[in-house]
Motif scaffolding. Structure first.
Motif, PDB file in Angstrom:
ATOM      1  N   ASP A   1       0.772  -1.121   0.023  1.00  0.00           N
ATOM      2  CA  ASP A   1      -0.155   0.119  -0.002  1.00  0.00           C
ATOM      3  C   ASP A   1       1.020   1.125   0.075  1.00  0.00           C
ATOM      4  O   ASP A   1       0.743   2.119   0.972  1.00  0.00           O
ATOM      5  CB  ASP A   1      -0.680   0.162   1.392  1.00  0.00           C
ATOM      6  N   ILE A   2       1.717   1.390  -1.080  1.00  0.00           N
ATOM      7  CA  ILE A   2       2.718   2.551  -1.104  1.00  0.00           C
ATOM      8  C   ILE A   2       1.900   3.811  -1.622  1.00  0.00           C
ATOM      9  O   ILE A   2       1.392   3.910  -2.538  1.00  0.00           O
ATOM     10  CB  ILE A   2       3.776   2.011  -2.236  1.00  0.00           C
ATOM     11  N   ASP A   3       2.339   4.930  -1.112  1.00  0.00           N
ATOM     12  CA  ASP A   3       1.997   6.308  -1.249  1.00  0.00           C
ATOM     13  C   ASP A   3       3.039   6.612  -2.029  1.00  0.00           C
ATOM     14  O   ASP A   3       4.029   7.085  -1.813  1.00  0.00           O
ATOM     15  CB  ASP A   3       1.819   7.075  -0.032  1.00  0.00           C
TER      16      ASP A   3
ATOM     17  N   LYS B   1       4.840   9.970  -1.577  1.00  0.00           N
ATOM     18  CA  LYS B   1       6.039  10.311  -0.670  1.00  0.00           C
ATOM     19  C   LYS B   1       7.448   9.516  -1.370  1.00  0.00           C
ATOM     20  O   LYS B   1       7.210   9.028  -2.257  1.00  0.00           O
ATOM     21  CB  LYS B   1       5.716   9.775   0.621  1.00  0.00           C
ATOM     22  N   ARG B   2       8.628   9.752  -0.671  1.00  0.00           N
ATOM     23  CA  ARG B   2       9.694   9.246  -1.105  1.00  0.00           C
ATOM     24  C   ARG B   2       9.586   7.910  -0.547  1.00  0.00           C
ATOM     25  O   ARG B   2       9.313   7.577   0.712  1.00  0.00           O
ATOM     26  CB  ARG B   2      10.959   9.960  -0.637  1.00  0.00           C
ATOM     27  N   ASN B   3       9.934   6.633  -1.395  1.00  0.00           N
ATOM     28  CA  ASN B   3       9.849   5.316  -0.873  1.00  0.00           C
ATOM     29  C   ASN B   3      11.056   4.613  -1.073  1.00  0.00           C
ATOM     30  O   ASN B   3      11.680   4.730  -2.332  1.00  0.00           O
ATOM     31  CB  ASN B   3       8.642   4.590  -1.669  1.00  0.00           C
ATOM     32  N   ILE B   4      11.607   3.717  -0.035  1.00  0.00           N
ATOM     33  CA  ILE B   4      12.705   3.201  -0.141  1.00  0.00           C
ATOM     34  C   ILE B   4      12.472   1.569   0.454  1.00  0.00           C
ATOM     35  O   ILE B   4      11.603   1.388   1.342  1.00  0.00           O
ATOM     36  CB  ILE B   4      13.631   3.751   0.692  1.00  0.00           C
ATOM     37  N   LEU B   5      13.068   0.673  -0.504  1.00  0.00           N
ATOM     38  CA  LEU B   5      12.843  -0.728  -0.198  1.00  0.00           C
ATOM     39  C   LEU B   5      14.127  -1.357   0.222  1.00  0.00           C
ATOM     40  O   LEU B   5      15.350  -1.021  -0.539  1.00  0.00           O
ATOM     41  CB  LEU B   5      12.236  -1.460  -1.371  1.00  0.00           C
ATOM     42  N   VAL B   6      14.253  -2.135   1.352  1.00  0.00           N
ATOM     43  CA  VAL B   6      15.334  -2.749   1.590  1.00  0.00           C
ATOM     44  C   VAL B   6      14.874  -4.320   1.492  1.00  0.00           C
ATOM     45  O   VAL B   6      13.914  -4.654   2.080  1.00  0.00           O
ATOM     46  CB  VAL B   6      16.000  -2.500   3.050  1.00  0.00           C
TER      47      VAL B   6
ATOM     48  N   SER C   1      11.460  -4.523 -13.005  1.00  0.00           N
ATOM     49  CA  SER C   1      10.242  -3.752 -13.082  1.00  0.00           C
ATOM     50  C   SER C   1       9.270  -3.804 -11.633  1.00  0.00           C
ATOM     51  O   SER C   1       8.479  -2.965 -11.540  1.00  0.00           O
ATOM     52  CB  SER C   1       9.504  -4.178 -14.189  1.00  0.00           C
ATOM     53  N   ILE C   2       9.514  -4.892 -10.747  1.00  0.00           N
ATOM     54  CA  ILE C   2       8.726  -4.833  -9.614  1.00  0.00           C
ATOM     55  C   ILE C   2       8.942  -3.759  -8.454  1.00  0.00           C
ATOM     56  O   ILE C   2       8.313  -3.368  -7.974  1.00  0.00           O
ATOM     57  CB  ILE C   2       9.108  -6.238  -9.014  1.00  0.00           C
ATOM     58  N   PHE C   3      10.056  -3.062  -8.662  1.00  0.00           N
ATOM     59  CA  PHE C   3      10.558  -2.110  -7.754  1.00  0.00           C
ATOM     60  C   PHE C   3      10.277  -0.501  -8.439  1.00  0.00           C
ATOM     61  O   PHE C   3      10.658   0.380  -8.167  1.00  0.00           O
ATOM     62  CB  PHE C   3      12.132  -2.183  -7.550  1.00  0.00           C
ATOM     63  N   GLU C   4       9.494  -0.425  -9.488  1.00  0.00           N
ATOM     64  CA  GLU C   4       9.155   0.760 -10.014  1.00  0.00           C
ATOM     65  C   GLU C   4       8.513   1.947  -9.194  1.00  0.00           C
ATOM     66  O   GLU C   4       8.874   3.044  -9.255  1.00  0.00           O
ATOM     67  CB  GLU C   4       8.315   0.682 -11.142  1.00  0.00           C
ATOM     68  N   ALA C   5       7.792   1.551  -8.151  1.00  0.00           N
ATOM     69  CA  ALA C   5       7.202   2.485  -7.136  1.00  0.00           C
ATOM     70  C   ALA C   5       8.190   2.940  -6.148  1.00  0.00           C
ATOM     71  O   ALA C   5       7.856   3.944  -5.511  1.00  0.00           O
ATOM     72  CB  ALA C   5       6.151   1.707  -6.081  1.00  0.00           C
ATOM     73  N   PHE C   6       9.488   2.551  -6.107  1.00  0.00           N
ATOM     74  CA  PHE C   6      10.438   2.893  -5.163  1.00  0.00           C
ATOM     75  C   PHE C   6      11.150   3.768  -5.716  1.00  0.00           C
ATOM     76  O   PHE C   6      11.752   3.842  -6.816  1.00  0.00           O
ATOM     77  CB  PHE C   6      11.093   1.739  -4.328  1.00  0.00           C
ATOM     78  N   ASP C   7      12.067   4.991  -4.790  1.00  0.00           N
ATOM     79  CA  ASP C   7      12.666   5.909  -5.300  1.00  0.00           C
ATOM     80  C   ASP C   7      13.967   5.268  -5.426  1.00  0.00           C
ATOM     81  O   ASP C   7      14.798   5.715  -6.009  1.00  0.00           O
ATOM     82  CB  ASP C   7      12.533   7.199  -4.155  1.00  0.00           C
ATOM     83  N   TYR C   8      14.501   4.402  -4.302  1.00  0.00           N
ATOM     84  CA  TYR C   8      15.648   3.471  -4.164  1.00  0.00           C
ATOM     85  C   TYR C   8      15.375   2.278  -3.579  1.00  0.00           C
ATOM     86  O   TYR C   8      14.595   2.192  -2.630  1.00  0.00           O
ATOM     87  CB  TYR C   8      16.780   4.527  -3.357  1.00  0.00           C
TER      88      TYR C   8
ATOM     89  N   GLU D   1      18.949   2.457 -12.330  1.00  0.00           N
ATOM     90  CA  GLU D   1      19.441   3.569 -12.009  1.00  0.00           C
ATOM     91  C   GLU D   1      19.147   3.702 -10.432  1.00  0.00           C
ATOM     92  O   GLU D   1      20.163   4.013  -9.795  1.00  0.00           O
ATOM     93  CB  GLU D   1      18.918   4.831 -12.617  1.00  0.00           C
ATOM     94  N   ASN D   2      18.113   3.449  -9.834  1.00  0.00           N
ATOM     95  CA  ASN D   2      17.897   3.535  -8.422  1.00  0.00           C
ATOM     96  C   ASN D   2      17.743   1.958  -7.721  1.00  0.00           C
ATOM     97  O   ASN D   2      17.169   2.091  -6.970  1.00  0.00           O
ATOM     98  CB  ASN D   2      16.959   4.526  -8.313  1.00  0.00           C
ATOM     99  N   VAL D   3      18.096   0.886  -8.512  1.00  0.00           N
ATOM    100  CA  VAL D   3      17.950  -0.219  -8.179  1.00  0.00           C
ATOM    101  C   VAL D   3      19.570  -0.902  -7.968  1.00  0.00           C
ATOM    102  O   VAL D   3      19.918  -0.969  -8.971  1.00  0.00           O
ATOM    103  CB  VAL D   3      17.045  -1.162  -8.941  1.00  0.00           C
ATOM    104  N   ARG D   4      20.003  -1.050  -6.645  1.00  0.00           N
ATOM    105  CA  ARG D   4      21.333  -1.575  -6.473  1.00  0.00           C
ATOM    106  C   ARG D   4      21.735  -2.261  -5.563  1.00  0.00           C
ATOM    107  O   ARG D   4      21.082  -2.501  -4.525  1.00  0.00           O
ATOM    108  CB  ARG D   4      22.171  -0.027  -6.192  1.00  0.00           C
ATOM    109  N   TYR D   5      22.582  -3.169  -5.998  1.00  0.00           N
ATOM    110  CA  TYR D   5      23.188  -4.274  -4.827  1.00  0.00           C
ATOM    111  C   TYR D   5      24.679  -3.469  -4.607  1.00  0.00           C
ATOM    112  O   TYR D   5      25.540  -3.159  -5.438  1.00  0.00           O
ATOM    113  CB  TYR D   5      23.845  -5.556  -5.826  1.00  0.00           C
ATOM    114  N   CYS D   6      24.929  -3.252  -3.345  1.00  0.00           N
ATOM    115  CA  CYS D   6      25.962  -2.495  -2.921  1.00  0.00           C
ATOM    116  C   CYS D   6      27.269  -3.506  -2.877  1.00  0.00           C
ATOM    117  O   CYS D   6      28.398  -3.078  -2.829  1.00  0.00           O
ATOM    118  CB  CYS D   6      25.652  -1.920  -1.532  1.00  0.00           C
ATOM    119  N   GLY D   7      27.023  -4.750  -2.620  1.00  0.00           N
ATOM    120  CA  GLY D   7      28.176  -5.839  -2.595  1.00  0.00           C
ATOM    121  C   GLY D   7      28.430  -6.052  -1.211  1.00  0.00           C
ATOM    122  O   GLY D   7      28.073  -5.334  -0.328  1.00  0.00           O
ATOM    123  N   THR D   8      29.424  -7.148  -1.051  1.00  0.00           N
ATOM    124  CA  THR D   8      29.687  -7.223   0.288  1.00  0.00           C
ATOM    125  C   THR D   8      30.913  -6.335   0.737  1.00  0.00           C
ATOM    126  O   THR D   8      31.191  -5.600  -0.175  1.00  0.00           O
ATOM    127  CB  THR D   8      30.409  -8.741   0.171  1.00  0.00           C
ATOM    128  N   LEU D   9      31.146  -6.216   2.047  1.00  0.00           N
ATOM    129  CA  LEU D   9      32.004  -5.318   2.497  1.00  0.00           C
ATOM    130  C   LEU D   9      33.591  -6.010   2.310  1.00  0.00           C
ATOM    131  O   LEU D   9      34.712  -5.354   2.294  1.00  0.00           O
ATOM    132  CB  LEU D   9      31.866  -5.280   3.921  1.00  0.00           C
TER     133      LEU D   9
END
Length: 377
Positions: A161-163, A166-171, A198-205, A219-227
């Protein structure tokens, strides 16, 4: 608003027989320092917190230290469980921890935990989606027809139920189609765990975990990788944390800050004489984790033990020579009974090593067979 994105800590991991706990503590101290220096509002931790569902005590204590260090600096933590974690163990104590600004994903029951962050531009909503399999989502959303990972994540996102104003972030911690993989990751045969970005289109990041190589899927869908580097396939990578700076809606800047490990992971290639020469290793970090490939045609007796006098953190030893480059099948022809034991031995040696025996080796074998014949008589 400033967010730090990390994932795949794999606390408690071992590479061959080497424990990585000291290296993990060292790199987590850098992460805390970066969060403080960047004045981060929150840390996004995208799964695989531990290396296995039942982690060793030392790994649990390290995570406790890490969360306390961030909470002491008033830096919020938004963390989800990954496929290596136990969803239930990560969720334990989540209700109490959020009072200290540590938000952990709960066991998926059809709803997704949401964390509200605020700044001068208003609210930013952070959704915490643990690693989900089709069976988990199907059980939670009985009325949905869910057969694949794609179906499962799509259904989970649909029920958030995403608004979108607003700015939306998915982890999240899933495998997105097109991501490049490393040897240190779990591979699902046939790629049945694939989902589409395409599932993540509603999220800003979308802060993703699961893939060990840092990369953007979109562009705003990212794997940061391991440390840290956890396999030789990661030798050429620069490990980092991802920094997300968010202004108003649709105003986002993404950058990375490199990490410096306590011990690097390197690959070394050369002959035994070359890699053991003082001129070769002098001035280098010989205590790095190394995989050595020797080019000698003959195996070095007790090679691992000898090399570890110079490279104490030697992970493995392999050979690159005529024998290993060309695999030949050893066949026994019909004339085998007409050949002497010495001839058969020489042919076997040549088949296995792709080169004939030297004169010295032939003399040694001849003497050996002579002694064996004498012992029989």
């Amino acid at each position: 608003m400033k967010l730090i994105h990390i994932s795949d800590l794999h606390l408690g991991k071992r590479i061959n027989e080497f424990s990585m706990l000291d290296d993990q503590r060292y790199i987590l101290e850098q992460v805390v320092k970066i969060c403080v220096e960047e004045h981060a509002d929150a840390l996004l931790l995208a799964g695989d917190i531990y290396d296995r569902p039942i982690p060793p005590t030392e790994a649990v204590m390290m995570l406790d230290w890490f969360f306390n260090a961030l909470a002491a600096q008033k830096i919020k933590v938004c963390a989800v469980s990954g496929n290596h974690d136990s969803m239930e163990r990560i969720a334990f104590g989540a209700g109490l921890m959020k009072q200290s600004g540590v938000y952990l994903s709960t066991v998926y029951d059809g709803s997704t935990q949401k964390v509200i962050l605020t700044d001068e531009f208003g609210e930013a909503q952070v959704y915490l989606l643990p690693f989900v399999r089709p069976s988990i989502v199907r059980r939670a959303l009985g009325q949905e027809e869910i057969e694949s990972y794609q179906d499962a994540v799509f259904a989970a996102v649909k029920h958030m139920d995403i608004d979108t104003k607003k700015r939306n972030i998915l982890v999240a911690h899933q495998f997105v189609t097109g991501a490049g993989r490393c040897d240190s990751e779990d591979i699902v045969v046939g790629g049945v765990d694939n989902i589409d970005a395409s599932i993540f289109e509603a999220f800003d990041y979308t802060a993703l975990g699961h893939i060990h190589s840092p990369q953007n899927i979109k562009e705003n869908v990212r794997y940061c990788g391991t440390l840290l580097k956890y396999s030789v396939s990661e030798v050429g990578q620069e490990k980092s944390v991802t920094v997300i700076e968010m202004g108003k809606k649709n105003d986002i800047v993404i950058r990375t800050i490199p990490l410096i490990p306590k011990h690097d992971l390197r690959a070394i290639h050369g002959s035994y004489m070359e890699v053991t020469a003082r001129t070769f290793y002098q001035g280098t970090a010989t205590d790095d984790y190394v995989q050595i490939t020797l080019t000698d045609e003959e195996d070095i007796p007790d090679g691992m033990q000898k090399l570890r006098t110079i490279y104490p953190n030697l992970l493995g030893l392999s050979y690159d020579n005529l024998r290993t480059r060309t695999q030949q099948t050893i066949d026994f022809d019909s004339k085998i009974k007409k050949k002497s034991e010495k001839q058969l031995f020489e042919e076997l040696y040549e088949k296995q090593n792709n080169q004939p025996m030297s004169i010295e080796q032939k003399q040694f074998v001849e003497e050996l067979f002579t002694r064996l014949q004498e012992d029989k008589s």
